[in-house]
Write an enzyme that holds these catalytic residues in place. Structure first.
Site, PDB file in Angstrom:
ATOM      1  N   GLU A 103      63.341  49.053   0.291  1.00  0.00           N
ATOM      2  CA  GLU A 103      62.449  48.276  -0.588  1.00  0.00           C
ATOM      3  C   GLU A 103      62.073  47.007   0.171  1.00  0.00           C
ATOM      4  O   GLU A 103      62.934  46.212   0.533  1.00  0.00           O
ATOM      5  CB  GLU A 103      63.156  47.936  -1.901  1.00  0.00           C
ATOM      6  CG  GLU A 103      63.689  49.153  -2.659  1.00  0.00           C
ATOM      7  CD  GLU A 103      62.604  49.867  -3.440  1.00  0.00           C
ATOM      8  OE1 GLU A 103      61.511  49.290  -3.607  1.00  0.00           O
ATOM      9  OE2 GLU A 103      62.851  50.995  -3.895  1.00  0.00           O
TER      10      GLU A 103
ATOM     11  N   GLU B 284      32.273  69.003  44.052  1.00  0.00           N
ATOM     12  CA  GLU B 284      31.304  70.092  44.138  1.00  0.00           C
ATOM     13  C   GLU B 284      30.568  69.923  45.471  1.00  0.00           C
ATOM     14  O   GLU B 284      29.920  68.903  45.705  1.00  0.00           O
ATOM     15  CB  GLU B 284      30.317  70.013  42.966  1.00  0.00           C
ATOM     16  CG  GLU B 284      30.971  70.012  41.596  1.00  0.00           C
ATOM     17  CD  GLU B 284      31.359  71.395  41.119  1.00  0.00           C
ATOM     18  OE1 GLU B 284      30.907  72.376  41.751  1.00  0.00           O
ATOM     19  OE2 GLU B 284      32.098  71.506  40.123  1.00  0.00           O
TER      20      GLU B 284
END
Length: 1346
Positions: free
Chosen positions: A730, A312
């Protein structure tokens, strides 16, 4: 005095000579003076677009050796987006040593103008000083610089000098969009169309095509340097520091700029708008300052190779031009210093070891920094880094990754590190020595990296999970959000639905490009905790997420997996059950089921057994998820034993016996890949510590049904219904072990989890491509000879087929294309790439196939066909919905409000709407029909016509509200959304929101089962009042029925959709119990399209308490007679007498739900409604004409020997058909019958055909010439004998003329019968029009007269 001198001078005869002398001196000064001296006045004015363009062109011409001017696109108002490239030899791509690319972009907000001028001054400064100033010369010789003075030239032209706070008109582009809120964002969906931001689209394309390294985006309004990220996941307005992986580097770069700007470095800009605002060191994190979603700097960092900050430059956005010199002085040194930082860090080349070829798009990773860059076209890379010691890894597809540790980065110039990668197929390559110099290093992956890749995990330097504990739901949720935030560049956290108790079903995606399906990249999923008390899978998947995230970029195996695979991980499918479970449970069932007490692994549709339990929300969510992504491989993690279980899980006989799938060998390979990496599992004797457990699984794997039968299991459903192969793992005999045991489970399963993901890269993969346009062909079927299981290509045409090593014969087919077969040899390791190119089948004529004969299309037609293909894809409609958000406040409207709403649409959108009264109800309320098209008051027979109807039952008003919202959504987005605009331009949409307004006035809100208002005020159910034959009607039709019947009998409609309530499904004709359905495939297909675009309807579970068909409606579609059989329905009448297929959509279980439910119902049905607008453009369409090109109106088009449609004005016809090959026969009086075969695709617009008739050559079965000659002879004989029998013949002739005269008067009424009499053997073709089996020919003719 001065006045006297002027007078004397003017009167002097020497004036011409003096003027000439001055002119010579002036011209001489121009030719001899340096450019900088003559341009001093530049600092006192702003350049408008024309002046800027002239200046840039002039500079490019004068400094052609170092400057090149190009435009990357145009603004909304057609101004060029100029970019000046400044470097030595700017028109040549330098191959060595490579120049990093830098860019500055200014004037993104048109009213922030200082940046525009400052960049012009920078351009002039660099060009002037090159060759004179050593600093500038070196910068241009070593850097590829791109400068864009104005990204928003339209906005600049609207801005006003001296306005310090700016205006929206100048800030935004000419379509009123903020360009710095329009880029794709990591935390928020940005809904902006590319056509609305051509400036942003051009810059995005520019960024992606050029691998910029460093960038600055110049703004105005204060004085500070802002760095990423610009927003955060929480989107707090201000105060949230959103840290990027390169936060320290960004902070340093911002500080470089700020410290070289005398105002910025103070941190006190003293802007009048906010005098107290300060920034420490003149810099700030973007989000901490204020949250900006859709900003350009974040896009550069996340999607490009580029680090960008935002500067800016001034408090006043458009200060007086007198201040420009000061602004240039303040920023000159900062601009130069910032540019020079492109040369810090590490740079070098990545090449192939075999031939030193450069490797483009190789990924460069830095250990500990979760952000990567990639190599450019010539294998060159530039990785900006702060001083320190780093480990650098290079990864490229098909090459062994290479890591180099101890790379020293010092202050100043970048360290050079060249890396050579060995191809995975190369062997015995010599490894070059690595120089000791830390500033010039080369490395090769031939030995060190190959060895590292082959070593087991224990010898690799990896980061292991640290925190082993059981995670309750809230804890798990925070864990996932934490890792998603910390590793945002490789993760995406999303949820697929909710549990019964409302807990989100979270999924973590891990990929190098999260949120995007990359062409050719397979998708993989893990699911845990399906049974709530089986918790090991849940914790292992959380461990796996942590492991993958923390080791990406440092561990070659993890990095390669993530770069080449899109991984989806769902830690918990049953979060409700987990919350009810208890630690220490070994074999219990508490928490196993969901909170409705249903076992989720017995809740999926089953191939052998009917599952009568209602489908649970968790199951529905997973089914939707599985069909929404092109998953290739999956595993479902359970507990209670130690084995990998693969399909099938049950069999038809329901006995414990091996149930082999067609891919049994593949499943065994997949199961072994997991079990072999788990020593205890592979042993095959699980749960030795539990003495009661005596099972044995050879190699730790088992077929599901050989173990025990499971009906309704998830793994079988995946295999049968999707392209995904799934096994069930499993993980241990304790379902809910103590937390102290969790590290042991991780160690046992870590390698197995990784190895199983690797299996997604086995077998074959590739593309199925259209030979005509090179596009991918979706839904193509890939079949392997001798394996009875096909898979289909994804929406983009890519496919994956898991196979064990061996030789195979593959066949690929797609609707509307010739099939292709080929032999392939699948390797023992890796995947074989096999691409298929298919040729379109345009049509068949008299038994001969015509390939690739599609006529050349008008560009606009071709563009629309491309749109239909795009919207027919899996994500096409989803994107359209995202791009056209709605903001309605839903409520129920009574008749007067409905009328006002419809009139409001015509008043606000007169160019695309037209409101018609079809008639009135018993109580004189108008039956409205709203037409939406680009030319609603002119008939355009070439456009398909679709009808949407609601409110036939007044006690089910949801459809009315949905259609009103649908109409508003279409109108509002016309001209704003390109897809909606094109659909309206090419379609005639007729909406009847309420055909029983009297009943609606009586209905009771929030009453789900009340029949009050169902009928009209005469007590007649209008959906049993549509009879075409007087013989079936006990009384005259109701006025509401008559109004709609008249509309239906106008014909011309291609499709009709009626919305009703009381269930969640779609029914198709017939409602009559005895009517056979000749085109059932088409009717069912159209209904299925609606259902599959609905989130739950297609699953077949109505979920309605009053439903007798719970869970038993395949695809959510039924023939209407199977639902509620009755006579006189609107849909039956539409098919029989309007020749238009109609379906009835039941939108909700509750007939009259509370108004708060309307937004949900709109969300559920919106995609399906839009899909009908797409579907109406499919099937077959064309024109019937004679040899002279004259259109034939009223010709009969017979579809597949049964269903008939008629050509309308201009000879046009259109018929919807299910995908497949269809017979088309055309019949017209006096012409030879024509036939063709056409192929209909589910993804493409209607096949367009032209049917050209020849005159009928036979008359009454005899050659035309013989009939004509015989007629001439008979006429001669008649003339000779005319006088003898004049009286008798005259009387007979009068009777015949009178009879034919009357027949011609009613030709339109009886044309079908005349055709039947005149066509002889063609009678069978014309006898298939839909009608009740009980109807007589006389009844049919009478009905046609009506």
């Amino acid at each position: 005095m001065s006045g006297q001198r002027v007078n004397n001078l003017c009167s002097s005869h020497k004036l011409p000579r003096m003027v000439f002398s001055l002119l010579v001196v002036y011209i001489s000064s121009i030719n001899s003076a340096p450019l900088g001296e003559q341009e001093a006045e530049t600092y006192n004015k702003y350049y408008n677009y024309t002046e800027l363009t002239d200046l840039l062109k002039s500079l490019a011409q004068r400094f052609a050796n170092i400057a090149n001017l190009t435009s990357i696109g145009k603004s909304v108002e057609n101004r060029e987006l100029w970019v000046m490239r400044i470097t030595k030899d700017p028109t040549v791509d330098v191959t060595f040593p490579g120049k990093p690319k830098f860019k500055y972009v200014g004037n993104m907000h048109g009213d922030e103008t200082v940046s525009r001028q400052v960049l012009v001054y920078l351009l002039e400064y660099l060009l002037e000083k090159y060759g004179e100033d050593q600093r500038v010369t070196e910068l241009l010789n070593t850097t590829d610089i791109y400068i864009m003075p104005s990204m928003n030239p339209d906005g600049f032209e609207k801005s006003i000098e001296g306005q310090c706070t700016g205006t929206d008109e100048g800030r935004y582009n000419a379509k009123n969009f903020d360009l710095n809120r329009s880029f794709p964002d990591q935390f928020e969906e940005i809904h902006v169309q590319a056509e609305d931001i051509p400036e942003g689209a051009a810059v995005m394309k520019w960024i992606l095509e050029n691998k910029f390294v460093l960038s600055g985006n110049l703004h105005g309004g204060t004085v500070v340097a802002s760095y990423p990220y610009d927003d955060s996941a929480d989107h707090e307005t201000e105060g949230t520091y959103s840290r990027s992986p390169d936060d320290a580097l960004f902070s340093y770069l911002a500080r470089v700029y700020a410290q070289n700007n005398p105002v910025m470095k103070t941190g006190q800009p003293m802007c009048e708008e906010n005098l107290s605002e300060t920034f420490k060191d003149g810099i700030t994190n973007g989000a901490k300052w204020y949250d900006v979603a859709g900003g350009m700097q974040d896009y550069n960092y996340l999607k490009g190779n580029c680090l960008e900050i935002t500067m800016e430059l001034s408090c006043c956005k458009y200060p007086p031009s007198s201040q420009l010199r000061t602004e240039w002085d303040n920023n000159r040194e900062a601009l130069l210093a910032y540019m020079e930082k492109i040369h810090i860090g590490v740079r070098g080349f990545v090449r192939a070891a075999r031939n030193e070829a450069p490797l483009a798009d190789a990924v460069i990773m830095v250990a500990g920094i979760n952000h990567n860059v990639s190599t450019a076209r010539y294998g060159d890379y530039y990785r900006l880094l702060l001083p320190g010691t780093y480990t650098i890894t290079a990864v490229a597809p098909g090459y062994i990754p290479m890591s180099v540790a101890g790379v020293e980065v010092n202050e100043g110039k970048a360290t050079e590190l060249n890396i050579t990668l060995v191809a995975e197929t190369d062997e015995n390559l010599t490894t070059p020595s690595i120089p000791e110099s830390s500033s010039d290093t080369s490395a090769d992956s031939g030995s060190t990296s190959k060895a590292a890749a082959d070593e087991k995990q224990g010898s690799r330097v990896t980061v292991q999970p640290q925190d082993f504990r059981h995670h309750y739901y809230n804890d798990m949720e925070l864990f996932l959000k934490k890792f998603s935030s910390e590793y945002s560049s490789i993760t995406r956290l999303y949820f697929i639905g909710k549990s019964v108790q409302g807990r989100l079903l979270w999924v973590m995606e891990i990929s190098n490009n999260p949120g995007v399906h990359e062409l050719g990249e397979p998708e993989f999923k893990y699911i845990g905790n399906m049974h709530g008390n089986e918790v090991v899978g849940r914790e292992l998947l959380l461990n796996l997420i942590e492991y993958l995230c923390r080791n990406y970029g440092t561990d070659p195996e993890v990095t390669q997996l993530i770069n080449s695979t899109r991984i989806h991980i769902m830690p918990s499918m049953n979060p409700d059950g987990y919350e009810m479970s208890q630690e220490g449970d070994i074999e219990g069932i508490q928490g196993r089921n969901n909170s409705n007490n249903y076992d989720l692994n017995r809740n999926f549709p089953d191939r052998f057994n009917l599952i009568t339990d209602p489908r649970q929300p968790e199951t529905i969510s997973v089914m939707n998820w599985a069909k929404s992504y092109p998953f290739v491989l999956s595993a479902n993690l359970h507990g209670g034993s130690l084995v990998v279980n693969y399909p099938f899980d049950d069999n038809l006989e329901d006995v414990v016996v091996y149930s082999k799938s067609s891919d049994d060998a593949v499943f065994r390979m997949l199961a072994l890949a997991y079990s072999q990496e788990n020593i205890q599992m592979h042993d095959g004797y699980p749960c030795k510590e539990l003495h009661s457990y005596e099972e044995h699984f050879p190699d730790g794997i088992t077929n599901g049904a050989a173990w025990y039968n499971v009906h309704g299991g998830m793994q079988d459903w995946n295999y049968v219904n999707t392209n995904c192969f799934e096994v069930t793992i499993e993980l241990g005999c304790y379902k809910y072990p103590p937390a102290k045991d969790l590290p042991k489970y991780w160690e046992q399963n870590r390698e197995s989890l990784l190895q199983f993901i690797h299996q997604v890269h086995r077998g074959i993969k590739g593309m199925v491509i259209d030979s005509k346009d090179g596009s991918g062909i979706p839904n193509a079927t890939i079949t392997v000879d001798l394996i009875n299981h096909s898979i289909t290509s994804n929406i983009a045409g890519d496919y994956w087929r898991l196979l064990v090593p061996g030789k195979y014969l593959l066949n690929v087919s797609a609707q509307g294309y010739s099939s292709v077969s080929t032999h392939v040899d699948v390797p023992k390791e890796g995947v074989e790439i096999v691409n298929f190119t298919l040729t379109r089948i345009h049509s068949y004529t008299t038994g001969q196939m015509t390939e690739d004969s599609t006529p050349i299309l008008d560009p606009s037609v071709e563009e629309f066909q491309s749109l239909i293909k795009l919207l027919s894809g899996e994500s096409g409609l989803d994107k359209l919905i995202m791009d056209t958000p709605t903001q309605s406040s839903f409520r129920y409207r009574r008749y007067s409000e409905v009328s006002e709403f419809l009139r409001g649409l015509t008043l606000n959108f007169p160019e695309i709407t037209s409101l018609h009264s079809l008639g009135q109800s018993v109580e004189f309320r108008t039956i409205w029909a709203l037409e939406i098209s680009n030319n609603p008051k002119v008939q355009e027979p070439s456009e398909p016509k679709i009808r949407f109807v609601a409110g036939i039952h007044g006690n089910a008003p949801v459809g009315t509200e949905l259609l009103l919202e649908f109409a508003a959504s279409l109108c509002i987005n016309y001209g704003k959304n390109a897809a909606i605009t094109k659909l309206i331009n090419e379609t005639r949409i007729v909406i009847l929101p309420s055909i029983n307004p009297d009943g609606r006035e009586l209905a009771k809100e929030k009453d789900c089962t009340s029949t009050v208002g169902m009928t009209n005020v005469h007590g007649k159910d209008l959906d049993s009042d549509f009879f075409g034959n007087a013989s079936q009607r006990a009384a005259d039709p109701q006025p509401e029925t008559r109004a709609v019947m008249d509309l239906i009998q106008e014909r011309g409609f291609s499709l009709s959709v009626a919305l009703d309530g009381g269930s969640v499904l779609v029914t198709y004709p017939y409602d009559k119990p005895v009517q056979s359905v000749e085109n059932e495939d088409t009717l069912k297909y159209l209904a299925t399209v609606y259902a599959k675009n609905h989130p739950t309807m297609h699953l077949g579970n109505t979920g309605c308490p009053n439903s007798s068909q719970l869970g038993n409606i395949p695809e959510g579609v039924l023939r209407a007679a199977e639902w509620h059989s009755h006579m006189g329905s609107m849909k039956d009448f539409s098919v029989d007498f309007g020749h238009c297929p109609e379906m009835t959509v039941y939108t909700s279980c509750c007939l009259f739900p509370q108004a708060e439910m309307l937004p949900t119902l709109w969300t559920e049905n919106r995609k399906s409604l839009l899909s009908m607008l797409v579907e109406v453009h499919k099937g077959v369409r064309g024109v019937v004409k004679d040899k002279n090109g004259k259109p034939i109106v009223g010709a009969i088009i017979v579809l597949n020997g049964g269903v008939r449609v008629f050509t309308g004005e201009g000879g046009y016809f259109h018929a919807l058909l299910a995908p497949g090959l269809h017979n088309i026969e055309a019949v017209a009086d006096g012409y030879q019958q024509q036939s063709q075969k056409v192929s209909v695709s589910p993804f493409e617009a209607a096949s367009s055909i032209i049917i050209e008739f020849d005159m009928e050559n036979d008359i009454f079965g005899l050659p035309r010439e013989l009939v004509v000659a015989s007629a001439a002879a008979a006429m001669t004989a008649l003339v000779v004998t005319a006088c003898i029998i004049w009286c008798v013949c005259s009387a007979k002739s009068n009777r015949q003329k009178d009879g034919f005269h009357r027949l011609r008067q009613h030709r339109d009424d009886y044309d079908d019968e005349i055709r039947l009499m005149s066509m002889g053997s063609k009678k069978s073709l014309l006898s298939h029009e839909f009608q009740d089996e009980s109807e007589s020919d006389e009844d049919t003719l009478y009905t046609n007269k009506l």
